[in-house]
Design an enzyme around this catalytic site. Structure first.
Site, PDB file in Angstrom:
ATOM      1  N   SER A 109     -22.747 -43.989 -53.174  1.00  0.00           N
ATOM      2  CA  SER A 109     -23.999 -44.538 -52.917  1.00  0.00           C
ATOM      3  C   SER A 109     -24.621 -43.625 -51.682  1.00  0.00           C
ATOM      4  CB  SER A 109     -23.623 -45.902 -52.415  1.00  0.00           C
ATOM      5  OG  SER A 109     -24.705 -46.500 -51.766  1.00  0.00           O
ATOM      6  N   TYR A 153     -18.913 -52.040 -47.355  1.00  0.00           N
ATOM      7  CA  TYR A 153     -19.483 -51.351 -48.492  1.00  0.00           C
ATOM      8  C   TYR A 153     -19.484 -49.677 -48.307  1.00  0.00           C
ATOM      9  CZ  TYR A 153     -22.807 -50.497 -52.096  1.00  0.00           C
ATOM     10  OH  TYR A 153     -23.486 -49.984 -53.160  1.00  0.00           O
ATOM     11  N   LYS A 170     -17.632 -46.733 -50.129  1.00  0.00           N
ATOM     12  CA  LYS A 170     -18.368 -45.834 -51.065  1.00  0.00           C
ATOM     13  C   LYS A 170     -17.961 -44.447 -50.325  1.00  0.00           C
ATOM     14  CE  LYS A 170     -20.529 -48.351 -53.985  1.00  0.00           C
ATOM     15  NZ  LYS A 170     -20.425 -48.198 -55.311  1.00  0.00           N
TER      16      LYS A 170
HETATM   17  N1  LIG Z   1     -28.771 -50.907 -56.927  1.00  0.00           N
HETATM   18  C1  LIG Z   1     -28.598 -49.891 -55.844  1.00  0.00           C
HETATM   19  O1  LIG Z   1     -29.501 -49.887 -55.006  1.00  0.00           O
HETATM   20  C2  LIG Z   1     -27.068 -49.177 -55.709  1.00  0.00           C
HETATM   21  C3  LIG Z   1     -27.160 -48.052 -54.960  1.00  0.00           C
HETATM   22  C4  LIG Z   1     -26.243 -47.106 -54.738  1.00  0.00           C
HETATM   23  C5  LIG Z   1     -24.921 -47.483 -55.187  1.00  0.00           C
HETATM   24  N2  LIG Z   1     -25.192 -48.543 -56.307  1.00  0.00           N
HETATM   25  C6  LIG Z   1     -23.688 -48.976 -56.899  1.00  0.00           C
HETATM   26  O2  LIG Z   1     -24.034 -48.869 -58.464  1.00  0.00           O
HETATM   27  C7  LIG Z   1     -23.271 -49.852 -59.204  1.00  0.00           C
HETATM   28  C8  LIG Z   1     -23.913 -50.469 -59.886  1.00  0.00           C
HETATM   29  O3  LIG Z   1     -24.812 -51.367 -59.361  1.00  0.00           O
HETATM   30  P1  LIG Z   1     -26.015 -52.257 -59.862  1.00  0.00           P
HETATM   31  O4  LIG Z   1     -27.366 -51.973 -58.966  1.00  0.00           O
HETATM   32  O5  LIG Z   1     -26.151 -51.841 -61.365  1.00  0.00           O
HETATM   33  O6  LIG Z   1     -25.307 -53.651 -59.728  1.00  0.00           O
HETATM   34  P2  LIG Z   1     -25.250 -54.955 -60.774  1.00  0.00           P
HETATM   35  O7  LIG Z   1     -24.808 -56.193 -60.025  1.00  0.00           O
HETATM   36  O8  LIG Z   1     -26.393 -55.005 -61.591  1.00  0.00           O
HETATM   37  O9  LIG Z   1     -24.006 -54.343 -61.722  1.00  0.00           O
HETATM   38  C9  LIG Z   1     -22.866 -54.286 -61.269  1.00  0.00           C
HETATM   39  C10 LIG Z   1     -21.722 -54.921 -62.120  1.00  0.00           C
HETATM   40  O10 LIG Z   1     -20.225 -54.537 -61.880  1.00  0.00           O
HETATM   41  C11 LIG Z   1     -19.744 -55.634 -62.336  1.00  0.00           C
HETATM   42  N3  LIG Z   1     -18.685 -56.011 -61.644  1.00  0.00           N
HETATM   43  C12 LIG Z   1     -18.361 -56.617 -60.275  1.00  0.00           C
HETATM   44  N4  LIG Z   1     -17.103 -56.785 -60.073  1.00  0.00           N
HETATM   45  C13 LIG Z   1     -16.414 -56.156 -61.137  1.00  0.00           C
HETATM   46  C14 LIG Z   1     -15.027 -56.381 -61.509  1.00  0.00           C
HETATM   47  N5  LIG Z   1     -14.180 -56.506 -60.507  1.00  0.00           N
HETATM   48  N6  LIG Z   1     -14.600 -55.733 -62.775  1.00  0.00           N
HETATM   49  C15 LIG Z   1     -15.646 -55.413 -63.633  1.00  0.00           C
HETATM   50  N7  LIG Z   1     -16.980 -55.257 -63.403  1.00  0.00           N
HETATM   51  C16 LIG Z   1     -17.249 -55.775 -62.134  1.00  0.00           C
HETATM   52  C17 LIG Z   1     -20.672 -57.011 -62.117  1.00  0.00           C
HETATM   53  O11 LIG Z   1     -20.307 -58.074 -63.025  1.00  0.00           O
HETATM   54  C18 LIG Z   1     -21.950 -56.296 -62.531  1.00  0.00           C
HETATM   55  O12 LIG Z   1     -22.417 -56.480 -63.871  1.00  0.00           O
HETATM   56  C19 LIG Z   1     -22.462 -50.310 -58.026  1.00  0.00           C
HETATM   57  O13 LIG Z   1     -21.087 -49.592 -57.896  1.00  0.00           O
HETATM   58  C20 LIG Z   1     -23.122 -50.101 -56.610  1.00  0.00           C
HETATM   59  O14 LIG Z   1     -22.454 -50.279 -55.457  1.00  0.00           O
HETATM   60  C21 LIG Z   1     -26.211 -49.349 -56.419  1.00  0.00           C
END
Ligand SMILES: NC(=O)c1ccc[n+]([C@@H]2O[C@H](COP(=O)([O-])OP(=O)(O)OC[C@H]3O[C@@H](n4cnc5c(N)ncnc54)[C@H](O)[C@@H]3O)[C@@H](O)[C@H]2O)c1
Length: 276
Positions: free
Chosen positions: A164, A183, A187
């Protein structure tokens, strides 16, 4: 001492488009019922890979829908597996299921993660441990279990971890809220985990890299006050959140042979947030 002349034995460049494929490859995406994971699953399938849609058991029905949608749209094989990435037993079982269905694993997007609600220096220890177990330990468990398949099958592969922008900076706090603590720590850990695994696995032809998305309009923002999202958006030099399209390109680059010499690196795309 011989002199090397620059033009001797230089390999001719090959077609960029011919290397931009995952035809016949077998991919695993965690967090694939969520925004980013579903998008990268679609990208892998469009490039020709069979894809395992992995998410928590509670979302198995949603994962199955994503799997069906992708199989229909791209004509590849998909399976949905209910897995908790923070449990070694659950991850090992998932890997067994994928190998039973597809035969092997070539590409992994280790992407499951949870957000930063209530995150700060005084957060509950229980909450802290939960985030670490999913966002850092979970990445390690998925990467190592999948890499062991690649090693055993002697064909190498590409593993991409989702870090991230929060791995690079501490996000500017919103109003009086504390600066997020756990968080960002998880990361940042993903970046070093990526480098360590990359070094360990390079000799097996397994490339491990990470992506660092900025603010992407996706599932992670569910449950946040809209004012906080507006504040985050105001910190982005390009003036808007990123989209799922902004994520699939970097992940596809790392997954295919276009990224063949990328090892232990991180691709940061954040609309300019970390410039200042
Ligand atoms: N959206 C953003 O702005 C952003 C920015 C930087 C990084 N990220 C990272 O990207 C990744 C995806 O984020 P997103 O925005 O698609 O979020 P999201 O919530 O749409 O998707 C995350 C998915 O991970 C699954 N999950 C959570 N705990 C779990 C576990 N123990 N086992 C298996 N699956 C699990 C959830 O059920 C969910 O479907 C994450 O790692 C997040 O930290 C997101």
């Amino acid at each position: 001492m011989s002199i090397i002349t620059a033009t001797t034995n230089v390999k001719e460049p090959t077609s960029v488009l011919a290397r931009f494929t995952l035809k016949g490859k077998k991919a695993v995406v965690t967090g694939a019922a969520g925004g980013i994971g579903r998008a990268t699953s679609m990208a892998f399938a469009e490039l020709g890979a069979d894809v395992a849609i992995v998410d928590i058991p509670e979302k198995l029905e949603k994962s199955q829908k994503v799997a069906e949608e992708i199989a229909k749209r791209y004509g590849v094989k998909t399976i949905a597996v209910g897995t908790d990435v923070s449990s070694k037993e659950s991850v090992d079982h998932m890997v067994e299921e994928v190998v039973a269905a597809f035969g092997t694993i070539d590409v992994v997007h280790s992407n499951a993660g949870i957000g930063a609600h209530g995150d700060g220096p005084d957060m509950d220890l229980e909450h802290w441990n939960k985030m670490l177990s999913v966002n850092l330990t979970g990445v390690m468990l998925v990467d190592t279990a999948c890499a062991n398949v690649m090693k055993a099958h002697k064909h190498g592969g590409s593993i991409i971890n989702t870090a991230s922008l929060s791995a690079h900076i501490i996000n500017p706090p919103y109003k009086d809220a504390p600066a997020i603590t756990c968080y960002t720590t998880c990361k940042a850990g993903v970046l070093h985990l990526t480098k360590s695994l990359a070094l360990n696995y390079a000799k097996y032809g397994i490339r491990v890299n990470s992506i660092s998305p900025g603010y992407i309009w996706s599932g992670l923002h569910q449950g946040l006050p809209s004012e906080r999202c507006d504040f985050e958006e105001s910190t982005v030099p390009v003036g808007h959140f990123g989209s799922l399209d902004d994520v699939t390109g970097p992940v596809a680059l790392l997954a295919t042979d276009l990224g063949a010499y990328m090892v232990g690196t991180d691709i940061l795309f954040d609309g300019g947030v970390t410039i200042y």
